[in-house]
Motif scaffolding. Structure first.
Motif, mmCIF file in Angstrom:
data_model
loop_
_atom_site.group_PDB
_atom_site.id
_atom_site.type_symbol
_atom_site.label_atom_id
_atom_site.label_comp_id
_atom_site.label_asym_id
_atom_site.label_seq_id
_atom_site.Cartn_x
_atom_site.Cartn_y
_atom_site.Cartn_z
ATOM 1 N N GLU A 59 28.526 44.437 6.404
ATOM 2 C CA GLU A 59 27.403 43.924 5.610
ATOM 3 C C GLU A 59 27.848 43.271 4.310
ATOM 4 O O GLU A 59 27.162 42.430 3.764
ATOM 5 C CB GLU A 59 26.431 45.059 5.239
ATOM 6 C CG GLU A 59 25.708 45.686 6.390
ATOM 7 C CD GLU A 59 26.430 46.917 6.905
ATOM 8 O OE1 GLU A 59 27.037 47.641 6.110
ATOM 9 O OE2 GLU A 59 26.407 47.118 8.116
ATOM 10 N N PHE A 60 28.973 43.692 3.809
ATOM 11 C CA PHE A 60 29.417 43.186 2.528
ATOM 12 C C PHE A 60 30.380 42.005 2.650
ATOM 13 O O PHE A 60 31.036 41.645 1.702
ATOM 14 C CB PHE A 60 30.058 44.307 1.709
ATOM 15 C CG PHE A 60 29.105 45.435 1.445
ATOM 16 C CD1 PHE A 60 27.958 45.215 0.708
ATOM 17 C CD2 PHE A 60 29.337 46.701 1.951
ATOM 18 C CE1 PHE A 60 27.076 46.245 0.469
ATOM 19 C CE2 PHE A 60 28.468 47.737 1.710
ATOM 20 C CZ PHE A 60 27.323 47.504 0.970
ATOM 21 N N PHE B 94 27.188 37.148 4.693
ATOM 22 C CA PHE B 94 25.860 37.763 4.579
ATOM 23 C C PHE B 94 24.838 36.763 4.087
ATOM 24 O O PHE B 94 25.088 36.017 3.146
ATOM 25 C CB PHE B 94 25.918 38.965 3.621
ATOM 26 C CG PHE B 94 24.603 39.622 3.393
ATOM 27 C CD1 PHE B 94 24.018 40.393 4.379
ATOM 28 C CD2 PHE B 94 23.924 39.446 2.199
ATOM 29 C CE1 PHE B 94 22.801 40.995 4.174
ATOM 30 C CE2 PHE B 94 22.720 40.032 1.983
ATOM 31 C CZ PHE B 94 22.152 40.822 2.972
ATOM 32 N N LYS B 95 23.675 36.739 4.707
ATOM 33 C CA LYS B 95 22.619 35.825 4.345
ATOM 34 C C LYS B 95 21.325 36.627 4.186
ATOM 35 O O LYS B 95 20.964 37.394 5.085
ATOM 36 C CB LYS B 95 22.451 34.793 5.455
ATOM 37 C CG LYS B 95 21.884 33.513 5.002
ATOM 38 C CD LYS B 95 21.911 32.537 6.147
ATOM 39 C CE LYS B 95 21.757 31.145 5.647
ATOM 40 N NZ LYS B 95 21.644 30.198 6.719
#
Length: 190
Positions: free
Chosen positions: A22-23, A27-28
């Protein structure tokens, strides 16, 4: 050597299994659906409240009790008099007198007399019974409780109990007296 290689491989696989994606830089953020749309405000409907009428007091009822001609009742002055707590007969040699604050524990103070002699100069009444034991003289034994104050809530209130030498209750009652007034018990030893 095979064991070391196997251990390195297991550790590297376990670390990559716990890694979080996620990091990452790919990531959008998710855009809201109503972006660019105007939100219409809704006004609540009007409520018709009942009309408030001013209070008009009804005629105050008259007290129907009869006040004797020589006795005028003044509010707040009811407890400003001495109180007779009764005469009690006993054959007991001694008597135990106990007392406590009967209403709100508000710092009531009393002074106790036995046959017009002070035996306790100042007692603060609380929720627990306090007291003393006296040797009864033949005839009349007069016990006076004088109110030294009225505490935070007037008048000076207390509950008392009188026991004979066998532990039987001879008398039990309450007093309500104003500052400087006395409540009196008479114990008659036969």
């Amino acid at each position: 050597m095979k064991r070391i290689l196997f251990l390195i491989m297991i550790v590297s696989m376990s670390l990559s299994g716990y890694a979080q994606n996620e990091f990452s830089t790919k990531f959008k953020a998710v855009t809201p659906k109503n972006k660019g749309m105007k939100i219409k405000e809704v006004t609540p409907p009007k409520v018709n409240l009942p009309e408030i009428k001013p209070y008009i007091p009804a005629e105050i009822p008259k007290n129907d009790f009869i006040v004797p001609k020589n006795d005028v009742i003044i509010p707040g002055e009811v407890y400003k008099k001495n109180q007779d707590l009764g005469n009690f007969k006993t054959t007991s040699v001694t008597a135990k007198i106990r007392y406590r604050d009967a209403a709100y524990v508000d710092g009531d103070k009393i002074r106790v007399y036995l046959n017009d002699k002070m035996i306790q100069p100042e007692v603060i009444l609380n929720g627990e019974f306090k007291g003393f034991e006296i040797k009864l003289e033949k005839g009349v034994n007069k016990i006076d409780f004088e109110a030294l104050n009225e505490g935070f809530a007037a008048p000076n209130t207390a509950e008392f109990q009188v026991y004979d030498d066998k532990g039987t209750v001879v008398a039990s009652n309450q007093w309500n007296i104003g500052l400087g007034y006395k409540a009196t018990i008479l114990l008659m030893k036969e």
